[in-house]
Design a protein around this motif. Structure first.
Motif, short mmCIF file in Angstrom:
data_model
loop_
_atom_site.label_atom_id
_atom_site.label_comp_id
_atom_site.label_asym_id
_atom_site.label_seq_id
_atom_site.Cartn_x
_atom_site.Cartn_y
_atom_site.Cartn_z
N UNK A 98 15.50 -14.53 4.87
CA UNK A 98 16.45 -14.62 5.98
C UNK A 98 15.82 -15.34 7.15
N UNK A 99 14.55 -15.09 7.41
CA UNK A 99 13.82 -15.74 8.49
C UNK A 99 12.38 -15.95 8.03
N UNK A 100 11.98 -17.17 7.71
CA UNK A 100 10.63 -17.42 7.18
C UNK A 100 9.50 -17.07 8.14
N UNK A 101 9.81 -16.90 9.42
CA UNK A 101 8.76 -16.52 10.37
C UNK A 101 8.24 -15.11 10.10
N UNK A 102 8.98 -14.31 9.35
CA UNK A 102 8.58 -12.94 9.04
C UNK A 102 7.55 -12.86 7.92
N UNK A 103 7.40 -13.94 7.15
CA UNK A 103 6.60 -13.89 5.93
C UNK A 103 5.14 -13.52 6.18
N UNK A 104 4.50 -14.09 7.18
CA UNK A 104 3.08 -13.84 7.44
C UNK A 104 2.82 -12.37 7.79
N UNK A 105 3.65 -11.80 8.64
CA UNK A 105 3.46 -10.40 9.01
C UNK A 105 3.70 -9.44 7.86
N UNK A 106 4.72 -9.74 7.05
CA UNK A 106 4.99 -8.89 5.89
C UNK A 106 3.86 -8.99 4.87
N UNK A 107 3.30 -10.20 4.69
CA UNK A 107 2.18 -10.37 3.77
C UNK A 107 0.94 -9.63 4.28
N UNK A 108 0.69 -9.67 5.58
CA UNK A 108 -0.45 -8.94 6.16
C UNK A 108 -0.28 -7.45 5.95
N UNK A 109 0.93 -6.95 6.09
CA UNK A 109 1.18 -5.52 5.87
C UNK A 109 0.99 -5.17 4.39
N UNK A 110 1.39 -6.07 3.49
CA UNK A 110 1.20 -5.81 2.06
C UNK A 110 -0.28 -5.76 1.70
N UNK A 111 -1.07 -6.63 2.31
CA UNK A 111 -2.52 -6.62 2.06
C UNK A 111 -3.14 -5.35 2.64
N UNK A 112 -2.69 -4.95 3.82
CA UNK A 112 -3.20 -3.71 4.42
C UNK A 112 -2.84 -2.50 3.56
N UNK A 113 -1.65 -2.50 2.98
CA UNK A 113 -1.25 -1.39 2.10
C UNK A 113 -2.11 -1.36 0.85
N UNK A 114 -2.45 -2.54 0.31
CA UNK A 114 -3.31 -2.59 -0.88
C UNK A 114 -4.71 -2.07 -0.56
N UNK A 115 -5.26 -2.47 0.59
CA UNK A 115 -6.58 -2.00 0.99
C UNK A 115 -6.56 -0.49 1.23
N UNK A 116 -5.50 -0.01 1.86
CA UNK A 116 -5.36 1.42 2.12
C UNK A 116 -5.30 2.20 0.81
N UNK A 117 -4.56 1.67 -0.16
CA UNK A 117 -4.46 2.33 -1.48
C UNK A 117 -5.81 2.36 -2.18
N UNK A 118 -6.55 1.26 -2.11
CA UNK A 118 -7.87 1.21 -2.75
C UNK A 118 -8.83 2.20 -2.10
N UNK A 119 -8.80 2.28 -0.79
CA UNK A 119 -9.68 3.23 -0.09
C UNK A 119 -9.30 4.66 -0.45
N UNK A 120 -8.00 4.96 -0.50
CA UNK A 120 -7.57 6.31 -0.88
C UNK A 120 -7.99 6.66 -2.31
N UNK A 121 -7.89 5.70 -3.23
CA UNK A 121 -8.32 5.96 -4.61
C UNK A 121 -9.83 6.20 -4.70
N UNK A 122 -10.60 5.46 -3.93
CA UNK A 122 -12.05 5.67 -3.93
C UNK A 122 -12.40 7.02 -3.34
N UNK A 123 -11.74 7.42 -2.27
CA UNK A 123 -12.00 8.74 -1.66
C UNK A 123 -11.61 9.85 -2.62
#
Length: 131
Positions: A98-123
Motif C-alpha cells: 500500500x505504501x512502499x515507505x513502510x517496507x524498511x521499518x517492517x523489515x527491521x521489526x521482522x529482524x528484531x522479532x527473529x533475534x528476540x526468538x533466537x535469544x528466547x530459545x537460547x535462554x
C-alpha cells in the motif's frame, strides 16, 4: 565551415525526431506547431495532464507520528516485544504494498522479532539443561 554547420543541423534534426517519439501523441502535435527559433534555442514546454494525480502520491505523512507503523513497532518493541511480531505479520502479509515507505521499518521489526526468538530459545535451552 559548411560541413560542420550541415552536420550540426543534421544532429539537431535527428534529436528533434527522436524527442517527438518520446512524447505523448498530443504533445507531438503541440511540439510540431512551435516556431523554429524556440526549438533551435533548446526551449521546451512542460505539458501536464489535469488528471495526473501521481505527482504527490507519497506527499502525505505516514501514520504513527510520521514514522510509519514499522518503525513505530520497532521502537516500541523494546518495551513490548509483541509489537515486533505484529509488524512481522504485516511484513509477510505484504502490507507494505500500500505504501512502499513502510517496507524498511517492517523489515527491521521482522529482524528484531527473529533475534528476540533466537535469544528466547537460547535462554530456554540454557535453563532446561542446567537443572
Amino acid at each position: 565551415m559548411e560541413e560542420t554547420e550541415g552536420l550540426r543541423n543534421a544532429v539537431e534534426m535527428a534529436s528533434s525526431v527522436s524527442d517527438k517519439h518520446l512524447l505523448r501523441p498530443s504533445a507531438r502535435y503541440y511540439s510540431g506547431s512551435k516556431d523554429a527559433s524556440d526549438h533551435q534555442r533548446g526551449k521546451y514546454t512542460l505539458i501536464r495532464d489535469a488528471e495526473d494525480s501521481q505527482l504527490g502520491i507519497y506527499d502525505k505523512p505516514l501514520p504513527c507520528f510520521g514514522c510509519g507503523i514499522g518503525w513505530f513497532s520497532f521502537l516500541l518493541g523494546f518495551a513490548c516485544p509483541l509489537l515486533w511480531y505484529y509488524a512481522t505479520f504485516l511484513y509477510f502479509g505484504n502490507c507494505y504494498r500500500k505504501d512502499p515507505r513502510e517496507r524498511a521499518g517492517l523489515a527491521a521489526s521482522a529482524i528484531a522479532a527473529m533475534v528476540c526468538s533466537a535469544v528466547l530459545l537460547i535462554i530456554i535451552a540454557f535453563v532446561m539443561f542446567t537443572r
